[in-house]
Design a protein around this motif. Sequence first.
Motif, PDB file in Angstrom:
ATOM      1  N   ARG A  19      -8.304   9.194  15.174  1.00 24.62           N
ATOM      2  CA  ARG A  19      -7.508   9.941  14.205  1.00 24.62           C
ATOM      3  C   ARG A  19      -6.751   8.955  13.323  1.00 24.62           C
ATOM      4  O   ARG A  19      -6.268   7.929  13.790  1.00 24.62           O
ATOM      5  N   TYR A  20      -6.682   9.282  12.039  1.00 25.00           N
ATOM      6  CA  TYR A  20      -5.981   8.447  11.072  1.00 25.00           C
ATOM      7  C   TYR A  20      -4.860   9.274  10.448  1.00 25.00           C
ATOM      8  O   TYR A  20      -5.104  10.351   9.902  1.00 25.00           O
ATOM      9  N   GLY A  21      -3.644   8.760  10.537  1.00 25.43           N
ATOM     10  CA  GLY A  21      -2.511   9.436   9.928  1.00 25.43           C
ATOM     11  C   GLY A  21      -1.810   8.523   8.939  1.00 25.43           C
ATOM     12  O   GLY A  21      -1.695   7.311   9.167  1.00 25.43           O
ATOM     13  N   PHE A  22      -1.349   9.105   7.837  1.00 21.94           N
ATOM     14  CA  PHE A  22      -0.662   8.337   6.806  1.00 21.94           C
ATOM     15  C   PHE A  22       0.531   9.134   6.292  1.00 21.94           C
ATOM     16  O   PHE A  22       0.532  10.365   6.311  1.00 21.94           O
ATOM     17  N   ILE A  23       1.532   8.408   5.816  1.00 19.01           N
ATOM     18  CA  ILE A  23       2.635   9.002   5.086  1.00 19.01           C
ATOM     19  C   ILE A  23       2.764   8.227   3.786  1.00 19.01           C
ATOM     20  O   ILE A  23       2.579   7.001   3.767  1.00 19.01           O
ATOM     21  N   THR A  24       3.021   8.926   2.696  1.00 23.14           N
ATOM     22  CA  THR A  24       3.137   8.219   1.417  1.00 23.14           C
ATOM     23  C   THR A  24       4.425   7.401   1.401  1.00 23.14           C
ATOM     24  O   THR A  24       5.421   7.752   2.045  1.00 23.14           O
ATOM     25  N   MET A  25       4.386   6.314   0.663  1.00 23.73           N
ATOM     26  CA  MET A  25       5.547   5.439   0.569  1.00 23.73           C
ATOM     27  C   MET A  25       6.762   6.186   0.032  1.00 23.73           C
ATOM     28  O   MET A  25       7.891   5.972   0.488  1.00 23.73           O
ATOM     29  N   GLU A  26       6.534   7.099  -0.944  1.00 21.66           N
ATOM     30  CA  GLU A  26       7.680   7.818  -1.499  1.00 21.66           C
ATOM     31  C   GLU A  26       8.338   8.724  -0.473  1.00 21.66           C
ATOM     32  O   GLU A  26       9.568   8.866  -0.431  1.00 21.66           O
ATOM     33  N   ASN A  27       7.519   9.344   0.412  1.00 21.02           N
ATOM     34  CA  ASN A  27       8.105  10.190   1.453  1.00 21.02           C
ATOM     35  C   ASN A  27       8.839   9.353   2.499  1.00 21.02           C
ATOM     36  O   ASN A  27       9.858   9.787   3.052  1.00 21.02           O
ATOM     37  N   LEU A  28       8.322   8.170   2.788  1.00 19.17           N
ATOM     38  CA  LEU A  28       9.014   7.280   3.721  1.00 19.17           C
ATOM     39  C   LEU A  28      10.376   6.871   3.156  1.00 19.17           C
ATOM     40  O   LEU A  28      11.381   6.828   3.883  1.00 19.17           O
ATOM     41  N   ILE A  29      10.411   6.567   1.850  1.00 20.22           N
ATOM     42  CA  ILE A  29      11.680   6.156   1.232  1.00 20.22           C
ATOM     43  C   ILE A  29      12.645   7.326   1.170  1.00 20.22           C
ATOM     44  O   ILE A  29      13.854   7.172   1.435  1.00 20.22           O
ATOM     45  N   ILE A  30      12.147   8.519   0.831  1.00 17.79           N
ATOM     46  CA  ILE A  30      13.019   9.701   0.777  1.00 17.79           C
ATOM     47  C   ILE A  30      13.684   9.936   2.130  1.00 17.79           C
ATOM     48  O   ILE A  30      14.861  10.301   2.211  1.00 17.79           O
ATOM     49  N   ALA A  31      12.936   9.695   3.205  1.00 14.64           N
ATOM     50  CA  ALA A  31      13.490   9.901   4.549  1.00 14.64           C
ATOM     51  C   ALA A  31      14.591   8.901   4.880  1.00 14.64           C
ATOM     52  O   ALA A  31      15.348   9.109   5.838  1.00 14.64           O
ATOM     53  N   HIS A  32      14.707   7.823   4.086  1.00 15.22           N
ATOM     54  CA  HIS A  32      15.702   6.784   4.372  1.00 15.22           C
ATOM     55  C   HIS A  32      16.642   6.545   3.190  1.00 15.22           C
ATOM     56  O   HIS A  32      17.216   5.462   3.052  1.00 15.22           O
ATOM     57  N   ASN A  44       0.835  -1.203   0.000  1.00 13.22           N
ATOM     58  CA  ASN A  44       0.000   0.000   0.000  1.00 13.22           C
ATOM     59  C   ASN A  44       0.865   1.247   0.000  1.00 13.22           C
ATOM     60  O   ASN A  44       1.867   1.332   0.713  1.00 13.22           O
ATOM     61  N   ARG A  45       0.466   2.209  -0.822  1.00 14.07           N
ATOM     62  CA  ARG A  45       1.266   3.430  -0.946  1.00 14.07           C
ATOM     63  C   ARG A  45       1.060   4.369   0.242  1.00 14.07           C
ATOM     64  O   ARG A  45       1.928   5.190   0.557  1.00 14.07           O
ATOM     65  N   LEU A  46      -0.084   4.278   0.901  1.00 12.03           N
ATOM     66  CA  LEU A  46      -0.321   5.056   2.114  1.00 12.03           C
ATOM     67  C   LEU A  46       0.041   4.196   3.311  1.00 12.03           C
ATOM     68  O   LEU A  46      -0.592   3.188   3.581  1.00 12.03           O
ATOM     69  N   VAL A  47       1.082   4.605   4.010  1.00  9.20           N
ATOM     70  CA  VAL A  47       1.572   3.840   5.164  1.00  9.20           C
ATOM     71  C   VAL A  47       0.939   4.413   6.430  1.00  9.20           C
ATOM     72  O   VAL A  47       1.102   5.601   6.728  1.00  9.20           O
ATOM     73  N   PRO A  48       0.199   3.617   7.190  1.00 12.91           N
ATOM     74  CA  PRO A  48      -0.445   4.138   8.401  1.00 12.91           C
ATOM     75  C   PRO A  48       0.585   4.544   9.444  1.00 12.91           C
ATOM     76  O   PRO A  48       1.606   3.881   9.643  1.00 12.91           O
ATOM     77  N   VAL A  49       0.293   5.652  10.112  1.00 12.20           N
ATOM     78  CA  VAL A  49       1.099   6.101  11.249  1.00 12.20           C
ATOM     79  C   VAL A  49       0.374   5.660  12.508  1.00 12.20           C
ATOM     80  O   VAL A  49      -0.755   6.100  12.760  1.00 12.20           O
ATOM     81  N   ASP A  50       0.972   4.769  13.286  1.00 10.64           N
ATOM     82  CA  ASP A  50       0.299   4.215  14.455  1.00 10.64           C
ATOM     83  C   ASP A  50       0.187   5.243  15.580  1.00 10.64           C
ATOM     84  O   ASP A  50       0.865   6.275  15.603  1.00 10.64           O
ATOM     85  N   ASP A  51      -0.678   4.906  16.525  1.00 11.37           N
ATOM     86  CA  ASP A  51      -0.835   5.677  17.762  1.00 11.37           C
ATOM     87  C   ASP A  51      -1.218   7.134  17.516  1.00 11.37           C
ATOM     88  O   ASP A  51      -0.795   8.028  18.234  1.00 11.37           O
ATOM     89  N   MET A  52      -2.014   7.380  16.459  1.00  8.80           N
ATOM     90  CA  MET A  52      -2.464   8.746  16.220  1.00  8.80           C
ATOM     91  C   MET A  52      -3.576   9.142  17.188  1.00  8.80           C
ATOM     92  O   MET A  52      -3.830  10.315  17.414  1.00  8.80           O
ATOM     93  N   THR A  53      -4.257   8.171  17.763  1.00  9.03           N
ATOM     94  CA  THR A  53      -5.374   8.462  18.659  1.00  9.03           C
ATOM     95  C   THR A  53      -4.869   8.519  20.098  1.00  9.03           C
ATOM     96  O   THR A  53      -4.294   7.563  20.602  1.00  9.03           O
TER      97      THR A  53
END
Length: 516
Positions: free
Chosen positions: A237-250, A220-229
Motif C-alpha cells: 500500500r502506498y499513502g501520500f499527503i500533499t505538502m500543503e496539507n502537511l504545512i496546514i496541519a502545522h 517532492n510535493r507528495l510526502v510518503p506516509v510510512d508503514d502503510m503496508t
Amino acid sequence: MAQIFDAPSKAILRSQIAEHIAETDKSDKRETLSGEQPLPPDRFFDRELSWLKFNKRVLELAQDEDIPIIERATFAAIFASNLDEFFMVRVAGLKRRIDTGIAVTSPSGLSPRQQMRAISEQAHRLQDEHAHYVVDHILPDLAKENIKLLGWDKLTIAEQERLSKYFRQQVFPVLTPLAVDPAHPFPYISGNSINLAVLVENPASGKSHFARVKIPDNINRLVPVDDMTEDEADEVRYGFITMENLIIAHLESLFPGMIIKEARSFRVTRNEDIEVEEDDAENLLNAIEKELLRRRFGPPIRLEISDETSPFLSQLLADQMGVTPEEVYRLPAPLDATVLFELGGIDRPDLKFRPFVPTTNRQIAQVESSRAQDIFAAIRERDILLHHPYDSFSTSVQAFLAQAAADPKVLAIKQTLYRTSSNSPIIDALIDAAHAGKQVLALVELKARFDEDANIAWARKLERAGVHVVYGIVGPTTPQPSAHQPERPRSPADHTNGTTRPNPPPATRTPRANPH
C-alpha cells in the motif's frame, strides 16, 4: 541614429500601424469572380480554440478506463502542464496584443477580444471538468489499487508523529511565512508556485491579518506516509499527503500565539512569453537572457484558488493580484495536477504501460557483432529511413554523430538544436568533434518554449569548445538567425556586416565521409 518616441507618440504610432495592418488585410483579400460562390467566413478553425480541443483529447485519455490507472494519472498531469504553457504563452501573447491596441482579426474571423472570451469560456469548462475528474475518478481509482492521497485527519497517531518529525527537520527550515500589514506590502507571488493564503487573528487585539506561505518547490510535493503496508497484508500500500496539507496541519508552529481562521491553497500563472525584437537585437543571446529574467515578473493572467476559499479571501487575492473575475478559476484541491507526475515512480508495473524498448534499425546493424556498427558503411550501401521512437535514437543518430566526431575523414558537422536534454550526448559529440579540429556549426533555437535556459547553457559550452554557434528564433515569420561570433577565425563568407545569416540547415544535416 535611433529615433526615440515619447509615450503619446508611441500611442499614435501604434494606432497608425493598426490601421495600416487592417487596410493591408482588406486589400489582400481576393475578389469573388463572376458566378463563384464566396468562401464561408468560418472556413478556418481558430488557432487557439483548436489547441484547446487538442488538450481536450489529452483529457479524454485520462478518462479512458481501458488505460492503466497510473498512466491515466500521467495524462491528467500532462493536460495540466499543457494548459499552463497555453496560458503562459498563447493567452499571454493575445492579452498583450489587446493591451497594445495592435491587434487584427484572426483568419478564423474572430477579433482578439472575441478570441479571449471564447478561450475563457472553454478553458473554464475544461479545467473544471479536469479538476473534478481527478478528484472524483482518478484519485478513487488509485485508492482501489492501494495508492491513496490522505488527509491529516486520516492518519494514525503514529503516522502523524512521524510526519511531524519530518516537518520539523526537513520542511520548517525552508518555510518563510510573510504577513501583510501597513509596514509589509503584499508579497510577490512567483508564477506556477503553490501557495497558502492564511488568515490569522491576534487573540489579544482581535484583529485579523493575511499571510502567505509558499510551498517549497525543492521538495517532492507528495510526502510518503510510512508503514502503510501491514505485516500480514499480501498487497503493498502506498499513502501520500500533499505538502500543503502537511504545512496546514502545522501552521501553529509558523504563527505561534495566533488563531488560524482560514488556510487555502492558490496559484498564479504569469505571462512568460518572450518578447525579442530579433531584427534590432545586436546580440540575440544577451537579449534572450534579459527576457528570461524579466519573464519571472510577467503580469498575472490566471489565478487558481481552492473552491473552499471564503468570498473574503477570494476577493482579497483577486484584488492583490490584479486579475479580472474571468481570470479566476475556483477548483477542488489539490491544485496543479502536475503533481500526479510524481506517482510515476511507484513500483507498480501492472498499473502502467508495458515498457517499450526501441530496436536498432536492421539496415544499420545487419549482423550481430561485438564491434560498434559502421554507419558510414551502411549509408554507402543504401539510404536508411529511420522511424523514431521505434528505431533507437541512441544507436542511429547519436551513434552516427559520435562516429563522425571520431572519424578523421569527416571535416565538418552542422547541426540544428531545438530542445536539448540536460545530459545530451549529441552535444558531447559536437564538442568532441570540435576538440578533434573539425569545423562544427550548431544552429541553436533560443526560443524553444521553456527550454531556453538549457539551450543557452549548452550554447555557451559549445562556444567554449570552439563550436561556431548561430542563434535563431523560429516563428511564424521565420526570421533570419543572428550570430554570436566565436573567438576563432572564420571565412569572409561567414560574415555579413558582423552578422551570420546562413540558410538554416534541416533538423539534422548529417556529415559524410570525404566531403567535398
